[in-house]
Every structure is written in structure tokens, then in C-alpha cells.
Design a protein around this motif. Sequence first.
Motif, PDB file in Angstrom:
ATOM      1  N   LEU A  43       0.228 -11.443 -45.432  1.00  0.00           N
ATOM      2  CA  LEU A  43      -0.826 -10.657 -46.086  1.00  0.00           C
ATOM      3  C   LEU A  43      -1.365  -9.608 -45.116  1.00  0.00           C
ATOM      4  CD1 LEU A  43      -0.888 -13.056 -48.198  1.00  0.00           C
ATOM      5  CD2 LEU A  43      -3.354 -12.773 -48.224  1.00  0.00           C
ATOM      6  N   LEU A  44      -1.606 -10.067 -43.889  1.00  0.00           N
ATOM      7  CA  LEU A  44      -2.162  -9.183 -42.864  1.00  0.00           C
ATOM      8  C   LEU A  44      -1.225  -8.007 -42.602  1.00  0.00           C
ATOM      9  CD1 LEU A  44      -4.460  -8.993 -40.654  1.00  0.00           C
ATOM     10  CD2 LEU A  44      -2.806 -10.037 -39.109  1.00  0.00           C
ATOM     11  N   VAL A  45       0.055  -8.327 -42.373  1.00  0.00           N
ATOM     12  CA  VAL A  45       1.035  -7.276 -42.092  1.00  0.00           C
ATOM     13  C   VAL A  45       1.145  -6.341 -43.291  1.00  0.00           C
ATOM     14  CG1 VAL A  45       3.482  -6.831 -41.682  1.00  0.00           C
ATOM     15  CG2 VAL A  45       2.333  -8.652 -40.435  1.00  0.00           C
ATOM     16  N   PHE A 105       3.013 -14.503 -33.640  1.00  0.00           N
ATOM     17  CA  PHE A 105       3.714 -13.274 -33.271  1.00  0.00           C
ATOM     18  C   PHE A 105       3.266 -12.107 -34.155  1.00  0.00           C
ATOM     19  CE2 PHE A 105       7.349 -10.458 -34.189  1.00  0.00           C
ATOM     20  CZ  PHE A 105       7.575  -9.946 -32.929  1.00  0.00           C
ATOM     21  N   LEU A 106       3.261 -12.319 -35.467  1.00  0.00           N
ATOM     22  CA  LEU A 106       2.912 -11.227 -36.383  1.00  0.00           C
ATOM     23  C   LEU A 106       1.472 -10.766 -36.153  1.00  0.00           C
ATOM     24  CD1 LEU A 106       4.547 -12.392 -39.748  1.00  0.00           C
ATOM     25  CD2 LEU A 106       5.327 -10.590 -38.215  1.00  0.00           C
ATOM     26  N   ARG A 107       0.553 -11.741 -35.966  1.00  0.00           N
ATOM     27  CA  ARG A 107      -0.851 -11.389 -35.767  1.00  0.00           C
ATOM     28  C   ARG A 107      -1.006 -10.582 -34.465  1.00  0.00           C
ATOM     29  NH1 ARG A 107      -4.416 -16.350 -35.245  1.00  0.00           N
ATOM     30  NH2 ARG A 107      -2.724 -17.126 -36.565  1.00  0.00           N
ATOM     31  N   THR A 116      -8.471  -4.931 -32.731  1.00  0.00           N
ATOM     32  CA  THR A 116      -9.109  -5.982 -33.531  1.00  0.00           C
ATOM     33  C   THR A 116     -10.229  -5.446 -34.411  1.00  0.00           C
ATOM     34  OG1 THR A 116     -10.450  -6.429 -31.581  1.00  0.00           O
ATOM     35  CG2 THR A 116      -8.608  -7.902 -31.972  1.00  0.00           C
ATOM     36  N   ARG A 117     -10.587  -4.169 -34.223  1.00  0.00           N
ATOM     37  CA  ARG A 117     -11.677  -3.638 -35.043  1.00  0.00           C
ATOM     38  C   ARG A 117     -11.196  -3.333 -36.458  1.00  0.00           C
ATOM     39  NH1 ARG A 117     -13.953   1.384 -32.988  1.00  0.00           N
ATOM     40  NH2 ARG A 117     -11.965   1.558 -31.935  1.00  0.00           N
ATOM     41  N   PRO A 118     -12.074  -3.477 -37.453  1.00  0.00           N
ATOM     42  CA  PRO A 118     -11.679  -3.151 -38.823  1.00  0.00           C
ATOM     43  C   PRO A 118     -11.298  -1.681 -38.940  1.00  0.00           C
ATOM     44  CG  PRO A 118     -13.794  -4.289 -38.781  1.00  0.00           C
ATOM     45  CD  PRO A 118     -13.452  -3.983 -37.370  1.00  0.00           C
ATOM     46  N   GLN A 119     -10.278  -1.402 -39.709  1.00  0.00           N
ATOM     47  CA  GLN A 119      -9.862  -0.025 -39.931  1.00  0.00           C
ATOM     48  C   GLN A 119     -10.536   0.484 -41.204  1.00  0.00           C
ATOM     49  OE1 GLN A 119      -7.887   1.402 -37.720  1.00  0.00           O
ATOM     50  NE2 GLN A 119      -7.536  -0.495 -36.570  1.00  0.00           N
ATOM     51  N   SER A 120     -10.950   1.758 -41.167  1.00  0.00           N
ATOM     52  CA  SER A 120     -11.573   2.258 -42.387  1.00  0.00           C
ATOM     53  C   SER A 120     -10.495   2.866 -43.281  1.00  0.00           C
ATOM     54  CB  SER A 120     -12.645   3.302 -42.049  1.00  0.00           C
ATOM     55  OG  SER A 120     -12.049   4.358 -41.342  1.00  0.00           O
ATOM     56  N   GLN A 121     -10.533   2.445 -44.509  1.00  0.00           N
ATOM     57  CA  GLN A 121      -9.542   2.905 -45.466  1.00  0.00           C
ATOM     58  C   GLN A 121     -10.294   3.313 -46.719  1.00  0.00           C
ATOM     59  OE1 GLN A 121      -5.847   0.513 -46.105  1.00  0.00           O
ATOM     60  NE2 GLN A 121      -6.621   0.280 -48.172  1.00  0.00           N
TER      61      GLN A 121
END
Lengths: 290, 281
Positions: A43-45, A105-107, A116-121
Motif C-alpha cells: 500500500l505504501l509503495v 526493505f520496501l519501507r 519520513t515527512r508527509p508529502q503534500s499531494q
Amino acid sequence: MSTFLNLMVYGLADGAILALAALGFVLIYKATSVINFAQGEFLLVGAYMFYTAFVVLQLPLVLAVVFGVVIATLIGVLVERLILRPMVGENPISIIMVTIGLSIFLRSVVQMFYGTRPQSQPAVLPTGSVNVLGATIPVNRLWVLLIAAVVLTAFTVFFRRSRHGIAMRAVADDQQAAMTMGISVRRIFAMAWALAAVSALIAGILLGDIYAVDQNIAAFGLLVFPVVILGGLDSVPGTIVGGLTIGLLKQFTSGYLDPGLATVIPYVVLVLILLVRPYGIFGETRIERV
Amino acid sequence: MSTTPVTGTSGAAATAAPGGSLLTLNNVEVIYDDVILVLRGLSLAVPEGKIVALLGSNGAGKSTTLKAVSGLLPSEHGEVTDGSVVFDGQDITRMDAAERVKQGMSLCMEGRHVFEHLSVAENLVAGAYTQKDSGEDLDVVYEFFPKLADMRNRVAGYLSGGEQQMLAIGRALMAKPKLLMLDEPSLGLAPLLVQEIFGYIKRLNTERGLTVLVIEQNARRALEVADHGYIMEQGRIVLEGPAAEMRENPDVKEFYLGLGEEGGRKSYRDVKHYKRRKRWL
């Protein structure tokens, strides 16, 4: 009443996303008997791939989704080919350890590239709210419900009607017999991982949109475990019932009781279900003819 | 051609007509887990349009033979280490199992192996995986097995043993095989059902010209429908011949049909006793 309606819509939206995430998990378990601890990271990726396409590369929405689907399919197939296939026939515990390793690994890769900061989308789904019986219902949650319903229906039709869907269920049922039908078990395994990655991508995009594109998406993904234990590890309808139940339970607990308790409650359900009905509500039991 | 014990390793290949055989095994050797030698130079030929029965006691290597032909050995840590399998003029010894089905062979595994959680219709569709369009074939199978048509929406796991066997055969037919291989189709079925299943096998052969290779414990029934018979022991062919002659062969009568020299039925205890004392090899 308005609080109740509000909580219900929030709960259903969360639940619908959980159902999508759990669908991927169930697909992999059903077809390949692998318990994928990296489902949350899928989900994260997925969410970050979409972010990359939509925000970083500034692709139009449709192209960004297509980009995400292509990358997710690729990741699913590669993970199966490079990591899981060499493990065929190994001890299930070893395979579980491998998927835990994969999750870390993926994380880490995501952290390496995006921090690690939230990205603005920018919001993808329509924002705003509608008034229903005195409750203010956010429109994007309703869209989440609709999209999840469409995707889950599409998957169900695929499994019931299409040649490849039926072949996947056949492999899940009896691998050797499926081989005698000319069904390539390897290709079905790859297909299961690819579909799981795509359903995780959709769940990731929706989560990123209604919450934020950050590391918490993986934590949310961890909730697939209570969902699939509740619904049954190998049941597609179970993911929907399990997902909605857990989503609602979480929101109602958070709204009426205590937000802290809401994070614990899914795992309390997990333990209770394991005690009472270990194969879940819809889990397939062995067919015994008398 | 008379019924003769086969002592050489390539006996069968030599006796079979060279052009007419759909499937030929030449001196096939199979080893499981790198140590267990199961087939030791097995040769046999299945002529086009015929029914061939492969008989033998438990552990003789009959099922392994079919797995070597259909390419299922790798999934059980087995391997063809010597010899060759030729199907329809093509060497398929190392071919992938899925590819072999496309070449025109279908295997009904021992114990039926229907997809238990799928419906009858879905089982048949799964059987047609290698075919682009399976709608017509579905009707053909339903016509051949009217019982299956009545049960198309039922979950296969809950069918009776005989119905499951019909489904397994019907599913194998969906791949449009030239060669149908059956591993113990009579396993666990009541005598009347065994007769029915063998009736279907015979009809498939006469009405549609399907070539059949069948493994059986029920030697009597198998030799009734077969054109040619092979008997296996310890991974080799020890006896072969036309089915009619096999039925009359005193050794076969004694060991596999349970009949004495005088034609009377012998008690199982005596047969077993003989079996231990007398072998062909």
C-alpha cells in the motif's frame, strides 16, 4: 444521530479501503499459500508511486494511475520471481520471515527516497461535503466507497467468469490437477502477486488522498490481519465483510468511547476470532464427503 | 504377435509399428529425490486410435509412468534420467507440463482430483484453459455426460465418487486431447459404476477415435475394453500382448485375474502365496 451517520460513513470508507488491501493478501494466500507480511508496504509503495507520477512527474491523473498500475504489476511480478519462487517448498516460517524482510526493505526504500515527512499531494477526489439528515458527510469518503465497490466487483467478476480467474481458483484448489489442465502454475503465481500489488496500489492511492501520503499508510495496512482473520484467510467475500466490520468498529470506538482504544480494538477482535472461529467467518473448510 | 515375456529393455519399442504409435516411451528411467530408482528402462508404445492398458501391482511404477509422460515429475522431485518420451513424433522428454497439454494429451489423475470448491461448469472451463474458445466443447461434454449437465452449478466437492470421475474425464476432454491418460478410473467405485465408467471410455474410443492409455488395478475390466495390454513389475514391462491373448495367458489369469489353470476362481490367499514365489524376473 448526526454523529452516528458521520462515523458510519468514515467507518465504511476505511473499511472499503481495508477490503481492497485485504483482497490482495487473500489472493496471494489462496493461490500460493504465502502469508504476505509486506501487504501494508505494498500500500505504501503504491501510494508513493502514484505520488511520484502525479506530483513529482506532474502526469495527468489518468496517466498517473496507469503509471502506478504498471509499476505495481512490475513490482508484484518481480517480488514473486526473485524472492518467492526460490522459496517454493521451503518451510512456511522461512517464507513468512522472507516477507517480513521484504516489508522492512520496501519501507526503507521509500524512506530513502522520500524521507519520513508527509508529502503534500493535491486532492484527487472531489472535496466538500453534503448534508444528510443533519450530518455533514465529506464527499471524498463517498467516492472512496464507490471506487472500492467498483474495483471489488470487477475482481469478483474476474474470478467467477474469466478463464484466468477460474484458473487461479483451480490452482488454489489443487495445483497438480491444475498442471494437468495445462495451467502454468508459475504464471498464476505471478498473476496473483501482480493483482495483489494493483489492489494495494488502489487502496494506497485512496488512503493517501483521504489522509496523507506518509509512513502511516503501512501501519494502516497492518490492519489487514484482523480483517482477514475475521473474514477468513482464503475468502474474497470475507475481505469485504471483514474490512467493513473492522472499519466501522474502529470509527465507532473512536467516536463514542476513546480514540486510543480504537487502535487496539481490531487486534482484540483478532484474538477473539482466533479463539472462537480460527478459520474466520467465510474461511473455506475442507470438504468432507460422507 | 503373441504374448511374450519381455526381457530386453527395448522390447516394446521394437514390436510396435513405427509409424502408427502416438506415444512411445524408450528405455525411460525415472529417479525420485536423486536416489529412488522407480522406472528402470521402461519401454512401451500406444498406437493411434487404440486403448492400451497398463497393469501391475502396487508400487510397480504405473503412476510414475503416466507422470513421466505428462511432465508432472518435477513437482514431485522426480526426474527422467535416461531414455526418451516421444509424443506425436516429437520428443517431449523435457517439455513443460503445460506445453504437453497444448500438444494434445490429457491426464486424469488417480483419485479424480476435481477442483472441490469450484462448480461442475467451472471445473470444465478450467479444463479448457489451453483452448481459446470452449463454449462448443462444453456442450459436447454435457451431451456425452448428460448427468454433468444436470449438475452444472453444483460444487464439485460434494458430488459422489462416480460423478466426480465423470467430471474428471469430462474436464480432461475439454483440452481436446489426442491421447487421454487415465490413472485408476475405477478407484473406490462400486462395480456397477466401474462398468459405466469403462463403458464411457470404450465409447470415447470407438465414437471419437480417442487414443487411451489406462492404468488399472482391475485387470479384468481393463483387458475387456483394451486392445493391447502391458504388465509392469518393479519399474519394467515384464509382459505385453494383445488384450485378447493377455486374457487367456495362464500367468496373467493366475496373478491378475485370480483364476486357476482350470478356470475356476482361486482364493485370494493362494494367489498371494503364488505371487511371492513366482515372478517373471
